[in-house]
Design a protein around this motif. Structure first.
Motif, PDB file in Angstrom:
ATOM      1  N   VAL A 134       0.879  -1.160   0.000  1.00 35.03           N
ATOM      2  CA  VAL A 134       0.000   0.000   0.000  1.00 35.03           C
ATOM      3  C   VAL A 134       0.918   1.212   0.000  1.00 35.03           C
ATOM      4  O   VAL A 134       1.996   1.174   0.607  1.00 35.03           O
ATOM      5  CB  VAL A 134      -0.968  -0.010   1.200  1.00 35.03           C
ATOM      6  N   PHE A 135       0.534   2.276  -0.704  1.00 35.73           N
ATOM      7  CA  PHE A 135       1.417   3.429  -0.853  1.00 35.73           C
ATOM      8  C   PHE A 135       0.576   4.652  -1.185  1.00 35.73           C
ATOM      9  O   PHE A 135      -0.570   4.519  -1.653  1.00 35.73           O
ATOM     10  CB  PHE A 135       2.445   3.172  -1.964  1.00 35.73           C
ATOM     11  N   PRO A 136       1.089   5.851  -0.955  1.00 35.96           N
ATOM     12  CA  PRO A 136       0.316   7.060  -1.250  1.00 35.96           C
ATOM     13  C   PRO A 136      -0.115   7.110  -2.715  1.00 35.96           C
ATOM     14  O   PRO A 136       0.652   6.795  -3.619  1.00 35.96           O
ATOM     15  CB  PRO A 136       1.300   8.193  -0.920  1.00 35.96           C
ATOM     16  N   ASP A 137      -1.370   7.500  -2.921  1.00 35.86           N
ATOM     17  CA  ASP A 137      -1.975   7.626  -4.247  1.00 35.86           C
ATOM     18  C   ASP A 137      -2.145   6.273  -4.937  1.00 35.86           C
ATOM     19  O   ASP A 137      -2.112   6.181  -6.162  1.00 35.86           O
ATOM     20  CB  ASP A 137      -1.179   8.591  -5.136  1.00 35.86           C
ATOM     21  N   VAL A 138      -2.328   5.231  -4.144  1.00 36.76           N
ATOM     22  CA  VAL A 138      -2.699   3.937  -4.703  1.00 36.76           C
ATOM     23  C   VAL A 138      -4.141   4.018  -5.207  1.00 36.76           C
ATOM     24  O   VAL A 138      -4.978   4.726  -4.639  1.00 36.76           O
ATOM     25  CB  VAL A 138      -2.568   2.821  -3.639  1.00 36.76           C
ATOM     26  N   THR A 139      -4.439   3.336  -6.295  1.00 33.31           N
ATOM     27  CA  THR A 139      -5.831   3.184  -6.730  1.00 33.31           C
ATOM     28  C   THR A 139      -6.468   2.160  -5.796  1.00 33.31           C
ATOM     29  O   THR A 139      -6.155   0.972  -5.855  1.00 33.31           O
ATOM     30  CB  THR A 139      -5.911   2.737  -8.198  1.00 33.31           C
ATOM     31  N   GLN A 140      -7.361   2.646  -4.938  1.00 35.01           N
ATOM     32  CA  GLN A 140      -7.799   1.796  -3.832  1.00 35.01           C
ATOM     33  C   GLN A 140      -8.473   0.511  -4.290  1.00 35.01           C
ATOM     34  O   GLN A 140      -8.315  -0.534  -3.655  1.00 35.01           O
ATOM     35  CB  GLN A 140      -8.677   2.584  -2.864  1.00 35.01           C
ATOM     36  N   LEU A 141      -9.202   0.543  -5.408  1.00 34.32           N
ATOM     37  CA  LEU A 141      -9.874  -0.673  -5.861  1.00 34.32           C
ATOM     38  C   LEU A 141      -8.872  -1.707  -6.372  1.00 34.32           C
ATOM     39  O   LEU A 141      -9.132  -2.914  -6.292  1.00 34.32           O
ATOM     40  CB  LEU A 141     -10.903  -0.346  -6.940  1.00 34.32           C
ATOM     41  N   ASP A 142      -7.729  -1.261  -6.890  1.00 34.93           N
ATOM     42  CA  ASP A 142      -6.660  -2.198  -7.259  1.00 34.93           C
ATOM     43  C   ASP A 142      -6.253  -3.048  -6.066  1.00 34.93           C
ATOM     44  O   ASP A 142      -5.870  -4.214  -6.215  1.00 34.93           O
ATOM     45  CB  ASP A 142      -5.412  -1.439  -7.725  1.00 34.93           C
ATOM     46  N   LEU A 143      -6.308  -2.447  -4.894  1.00 35.92           N
ATOM     47  CA  LEU A 143      -5.906  -3.119  -3.660  1.00 35.92           C
ATOM     48  C   LEU A 143      -7.082  -3.804  -2.980  1.00 35.92           C
ATOM     49  O   LEU A 143      -7.053  -5.011  -2.721  1.00 35.92           O
ATOM     50  CB  LEU A 143      -5.279  -2.091  -2.712  1.00 35.92           C
ATOM     51  N   GLY A 157     -10.221  -4.435  -3.936  1.00 32.53           N
ATOM     52  CA  GLY A 157     -11.005  -5.416  -4.692  1.00 32.53           C
ATOM     53  C   GLY A 157     -10.411  -6.808  -4.586  1.00 32.53           C
ATOM     54  O   GLY A 157     -11.065  -7.748  -4.107  1.00 32.53           O
ATOM     55  N   PRO A 158      -9.150  -6.999  -5.011  1.00 34.22           N
ATOM     56  CA  PRO A 158      -8.545  -8.328  -4.877  1.00 34.22           C
ATOM     57  C   PRO A 158      -8.478  -8.826  -3.446  1.00 34.22           C
ATOM     58  O   PRO A 158      -8.739 -10.002  -3.182  1.00 34.22           O
ATOM     59  CB  PRO A 158      -7.137  -8.121  -5.458  1.00 34.22           C
ATOM     60  N   VAL A 159      -8.133  -7.928  -2.491  1.00 39.21           N
ATOM     61  CA  VAL A 159      -8.020  -8.371  -1.100  1.00 39.21           C
ATOM     62  C   VAL A 159      -9.351  -8.915  -0.595  1.00 39.21           C
ATOM     63  O   VAL A 159      -9.395  -9.936   0.116  1.00 39.21           O
ATOM     64  CB  VAL A 159      -7.499  -7.224  -0.212  1.00 39.21           C
ATOM     65  N   GLN A 160     -10.471  -8.265  -0.967  1.00 45.72           N
ATOM     66  CA  GLN A 160     -11.782  -8.754  -0.533  1.00 45.72           C
ATOM     67  C   GLN A 160     -12.010 -10.196  -0.986  1.00 45.72           C
ATOM     68  O   GLN A 160     -12.553 -11.029  -0.238  1.00 45.72           O
ATOM     69  CB  GLN A 160     -12.880  -7.866  -1.101  1.00 45.72           C
ATOM     70  N   VAL A 197      -4.014 -15.084   5.085  1.00 46.78           N
ATOM     71  CA  VAL A 197      -3.663 -14.004   6.006  1.00 46.78           C
ATOM     72  C   VAL A 197      -3.057 -12.893   5.165  1.00 46.78           C
ATOM     73  O   VAL A 197      -2.019 -13.082   4.536  1.00 46.78           O
ATOM     74  CB  VAL A 197      -2.651 -14.465   7.073  1.00 46.78           C
ATOM     75  N   VAL A 198      -3.732 -11.744   5.123  1.00 45.29           N
ATOM     76  CA  VAL A 198      -3.297 -10.640   4.273  1.00 45.29           C
ATOM     77  C   VAL A 198      -2.688  -9.541   5.133  1.00 45.29           C
ATOM     78  O   VAL A 198      -3.291  -9.092   6.113  1.00 45.29           O
ATOM     79  CB  VAL A 198      -4.474 -10.063   3.464  1.00 45.29           C
ATOM     80  N   ASP A 199      -1.488  -9.106   4.750  1.00 48.53           N
ATOM     81  CA  ASP A 199      -0.875  -7.931   5.349  1.00 48.53           C
ATOM     82  C   ASP A 199      -0.750  -6.838   4.294  1.00 48.53           C
ATOM     83  O   ASP A 199      -0.442  -7.124   3.119  1.00 48.53           O
ATOM     84  CB  ASP A 199       0.514  -8.248   5.901  1.00 48.53           C
ATOM     85  N   LEU A 200      -1.000  -5.602   4.703  1.00 44.58           N
ATOM     86  CA  LEU A 200      -0.792  -4.426   3.871  1.00 44.58           C
ATOM     87  C   LEU A 200       0.508  -3.783   4.328  1.00 44.58           C
ATOM     88  O   LEU A 200       0.634  -3.393   5.498  1.00 44.58           O
ATOM     89  CB  LEU A 200      -1.959  -3.446   3.998  1.00 44.58           C
ATOM     90  N   VAL A 201       1.461  -3.647   3.430  1.00 42.74           N
ATOM     91  CA  VAL A 201       2.833  -3.330   3.804  1.00 42.74           C
ATOM     92  C   VAL A 201       3.245  -1.964   3.264  1.00 42.74           C
ATOM     93  O   VAL A 201       3.017  -1.641   2.093  1.00 42.74           O
ATOM     94  CB  VAL A 201       3.800  -4.408   3.269  1.00 42.74           C
ATOM     95  N   THR A 224     -10.619  -2.980 -12.238  1.00 37.58           N
ATOM     96  CA  THR A 224     -11.599  -4.036 -11.956  1.00 37.58           C
ATOM     97  C   THR A 224     -11.118  -5.409 -12.410  1.00 37.58           C
ATOM     98  O   THR A 224     -11.621  -6.431 -11.927  1.00 37.58           O
ATOM     99  CB  THR A 224     -12.955  -3.743 -12.616  1.00 37.58           C
ATOM    100  N   SER A 225     -10.139  -5.451 -13.313  1.00 38.70           N
ATOM    101  CA  SER A 225      -9.541  -6.738 -13.683  1.00 38.70           C
ATOM    102  C   SER A 225      -8.942  -7.436 -12.479  1.00 38.70           C
ATOM    103  O   SER A 225      -8.752  -8.657 -12.483  1.00 38.70           O
ATOM    104  CB  SER A 225      -8.448  -6.529 -14.738  1.00 38.70           C
ATOM    105  N   GLY A 226      -8.635  -6.648 -11.443  1.00 35.20           N
ATOM    106  CA  GLY A 226      -8.073  -7.232 -10.234  1.00 35.20           C
ATOM    107  C   GLY A 226      -8.982  -8.261  -9.595  1.00 35.20           C
ATOM    108  O   GLY A 226      -8.505  -9.177  -8.905  1.00 35.20           O
ATOM    109  N   ILE A 227     -10.291  -8.138  -9.794  1.00 33.17           N
ATOM    110  CA  ILE A 227     -11.205  -9.139  -9.242  1.00 33.17           C
ATOM    111  C   ILE A 227     -11.069 -10.453 -10.010  1.00 33.17           C
ATOM    112  O   ILE A 227     -11.018 -11.534  -9.406  1.00 33.17           O
ATOM    113  CB  ILE A 227     -12.653  -8.608  -9.265  1.00 33.17           C
TER     114      ILE A 227
END
Length: 233
Positions: free
Chosen positions: A11-20, A22-25, A34-38, A155-158
């Motif tokens: 995770v980083f500043p100005d990340v496209t939140q759905l890129d992160l 969406g897949p994590v969900q 077990v998911v960590d956001l680093v 959305t391809s991330g899903i």
């Protein structure tokens, strides 16, 4: 007893939140996941939507993962000069079962020297620039090349997450995750990619040009650093 599946997502500043997110969900539906956001710290990180996300661990403290995942967004291009982040990605990738990205997160993998000679995808508006890293750009929602799995734009991330879930836990588990989250896309418009009949071609050309202007400089600089380092040898 279910084996643990460790997933480290940047995770980083100005990340496209759905890129992160969406897949994590979807990936958290994998038994044992077990998911960590680093990030550098566990302070709140602003996304491209105006709200922030809390990292769960740091580069220094993160455990080795089965899956390393890099989301995209304009902030990903700032990571191309972040030596600590790139070293973390390289170190995680050495032992990870799967090296993955969503959208323009692929450029971080490229800057880390992980794409040379491999088939990969990203958002259509930045797609051609992947070749600067010696990658083989392929237009698709999800592209797999060995243990490298990349998703296209946002959305391809899903679709990427369901592909990865099936790889890790089997198709039946992936189908149950899809069903539980009611992922049954039926968009009201047929304009989801430049090839679709309702896509605005003037907008397509404009966005490609804009992204090249903003992003190609950092990409070329990162590719040049790779060419002069042991990573590319």
């Amino acid at each position: 007893m279910t084996d643990e599946i460790r997933i480290n997502a940047l995770v980083f500043p100005d990340v496209t939140q759905l890129d992160l997110t969406g897949p994590v969900q979807f990936l958290t539906g994998i038994p044992g996941a077990v998911v960590d956001l680093v990030w550098h710290s566990t302070d709140p990180v602003p996304t491209d939507c105006g709200f922030s996300i809390l990292p769960t661990t740091t580069f220094a403290d993160a455990r080795p993962a089965d899956v390393i995942m890099i989301p995209g967004g304009q902030g990903a291009f700032n990571l191309l000069e972040d030596a600590v982040a790139l070293d973390f990605v390289r170190a995680q990738a050495r032992d990870a079962r799967y090296i993955t990205s969503v959208c323009t997160g692929a450029f971080v993998l490229g800057a880390a020297g992980l794409l040379k000679g491999r088939r990969v995808t990203t958002h259509w508006a930045s797609h051609a620039m992947l070749s600067h890293f010696g990658a083989i750009p392929e237009q698709a929602r999800v592209v797999r090349d060995g243990n490298l799995i990349t998703g296209g734009g946002v959305t391809s991330g899903i679709d990427f997450a369901l592909t990865l879930a099936a790889e890790i836990a089997g198709p039946d588990v992936a189908r149950r995750i899809q069903l539980a989250l009611e992922y049954d896309p039926q968009p009201p418009f047929d304009a989801g990619t430049p090839a679709r009949p309702e896509a605005d071609q003037e907008f397509v050309a404009s966005l490609i040009a804009s992204n090249r202007e903003r992003r190609e400089g950092p990409v070329l600089a990162a590719a040049g650093r790779n060419a002069g380092s042991d990573i590319a040898r």
